[in-house]
Design an enzyme around this catalytic site. Structure first.
Site, PDB file in Angstrom:
ATOM      1  N   ALA A  95       0.819  -1.212   0.000  1.00 45.67           N
ATOM      2  CA  ALA A  95       0.000   0.000   0.000  1.00 45.67           C
ATOM      3  C   ALA A  95       0.853   1.262   0.000  1.00 45.67           C
ATOM      4  O   ALA A  95       0.345   2.351  -0.253  1.00 45.67           O
ATOM      5  CB  ALA A  95      -0.930   0.013   1.199  1.00 45.67           C
ATOM      6  N   LYS A  96       2.138   1.140   0.324  1.00 45.28           N
ATOM      7  CA  LYS A  96       3.103   2.245   0.290  1.00 45.28           C
ATOM      8  C   LYS A  96       2.587   3.484   1.007  1.00 45.28           C
ATOM      9  O   LYS A  96       2.650   4.602   0.501  1.00 45.28           O
ATOM     10  CB  LYS A  96       3.492   2.577  -1.154  1.00 45.28           C
ATOM     11  CG  LYS A  96       4.150   1.403  -1.890  1.00 45.28           C
ATOM     12  CD  LYS A  96       4.561   1.785  -3.294  1.00 45.28           C
ATOM     13  CE  LYS A  96       5.254   0.637  -4.006  1.00 45.28           C
ATOM     14  NZ  LYS A  96       4.338  -0.474  -4.346  1.00 45.28           N
ATOM     15  N   ARG A  97       2.101   3.297   2.208  1.00 43.62           N
ATOM     16  CA  ARG A  97       1.565   4.411   2.977  1.00 43.62           C
ATOM     17  C   ARG A  97       2.697   5.244   3.585  1.00 43.62           C
ATOM     18  O   ARG A  97       3.751   4.730   3.942  1.00 43.62           O
ATOM     19  CB  ARG A  97       0.654   3.898   4.087  1.00 43.62           C
ATOM     20  CG  ARG A  97      -0.558   3.114   3.599  1.00 43.62           C
ATOM     21  CD  ARG A  97      -1.449   3.950   2.703  1.00 43.62           C
ATOM     22  NE  ARG A  97      -2.712   3.276   2.450  1.00 43.62           N
ATOM     23  CZ  ARG A  97      -3.259   3.140   1.244  1.00 43.62           C
ATOM     24  NH1 ARG A  97      -2.640   3.606   0.187  1.00 43.62           N
ATOM     25  NH2 ARG A  97      -4.427   2.539   1.109  1.00 43.62           N
TER      26      ARG A  97
END
Length: 280
Positions: A95-97
């Protein structure tokens, strides 16, 4: 609760040192003969679960391909996460938050708190608001036996302008990220729970990964051009920490269950040969 690093070591020792991405983009659904809608998404996910859930150590669903269908797509993702974990696999949500303050705390609660319907074993995160801004996510991971994989050296050409830029002390931005994550893993046994994302296609970069003591997720294998043998050039002394990740190279063999299983068996052999002892 056992740490993520401990569980990852055990899972890869038992099932092999490979991560399988779950990336149901429109072209792949069409290749499988499925409609580009929630029903197609659900059928795709169920086939992957049925074929591979009990024979792959860790899966990496790409959240965006589920989010594009709104709440119904997220419901499919929740079901896939639950079924994979029930089958004994680990789940790393891609999700590369990355954010700050209360927003980062909310992301940590969404993915790394056991009470959440989206609870996973680990998540990818972006450090480019500062590694320190990811603190709430690191804290939740420690508290709940989770893991965080932080972007460091990505394979997209646009990444070099930021990741290879020099900080005031002469280190690249990527090296400062590597060094800060390494500090989080000091003394961890048998493996730290905080990893890095380093593209398998980037070649030798001159960065020092020798002190990370955590997993090094290596996307880009197979259809994106990298081979298992390329891992030696990219990771050098950090080779034993590498977690190779395949998506299209495996998923393209579906919807045949035997095709998916044969593809996983093939890449497992290739990675064991390239990594030597791997995670064992």
């Amino acid at each position: 609760m056992e740490s993520f690093g401990t569980r990852l070591r055990r899972a890869t020792s038992e099932r092999g040192p490979v991560c399988v991405g779950i990336d149901p983009h429109a072209a792949l659904l069409a290749r499988w003969g499925l409609p580009d809608d929630v029903d197609g998404l659900a059928s795709f996910g169920q086939t992957v679960v049925d074929a591979l859930a009990d024979r792959v150590a860790i899966f990496k669903p790409q959240s965006a391909f589920f989010e594009r269908f709104g709440s119904q797509g997220l419901a499919v993702l929740e079901s896939i996460i639950r079924q994979l974990r029930n089958a004994g696999a680990l789940v790393l949500l891609d999700a590369k938050r990355g954010d700050v303050g209360s927003t980062m705390t909310a992301y940590a609660s969404a993915y790394l708190e056991p009470s959440s319907p989206m609870y996973v074993d680990a998540i990818t995160a972006s450090p480019f608001l500062g590694v320190g801004a990811l603190g709430p996510m690191f804290d939740a991971a420690r508290r709940n036996g989770g893991g965080v994989f932080v972007l460091a050296l990505t394979s997209n050409p646009e990444g070099r302008a930021v990741q290879h830029a020099r900080a005031a002390d002469g280190r690249t931005v990527a090296q400062t990220v590597i060094d800060e994550i390494s500090q989080l893993n000091v003394g961890a046994e048998p493996l730290g729970s905080f990893g890095l994302v380093v593209g398998a296609t980037i070649g030798e970069t001159g960065h020092d990964l020798s002190r990370v003591n955590g997993p090094l997720l290596a996307p880009g294998l197979g259809a994106q051009g990298a081979t298992a043998e390329d891992l030696r050039a990219v990771f050098g002394k950090g080779l034993s920490l590498v977690l190779p990740s395949y998506s299209r190279d495996v998923l393209a063999q579906g919807p045949s269950v035997s095709g998916l299983r044969d593809a996983v068996a093939r890449v497992q052999v290739e990675c064991r040969d390239a990594l030597g002892v791997g995670f064992e």
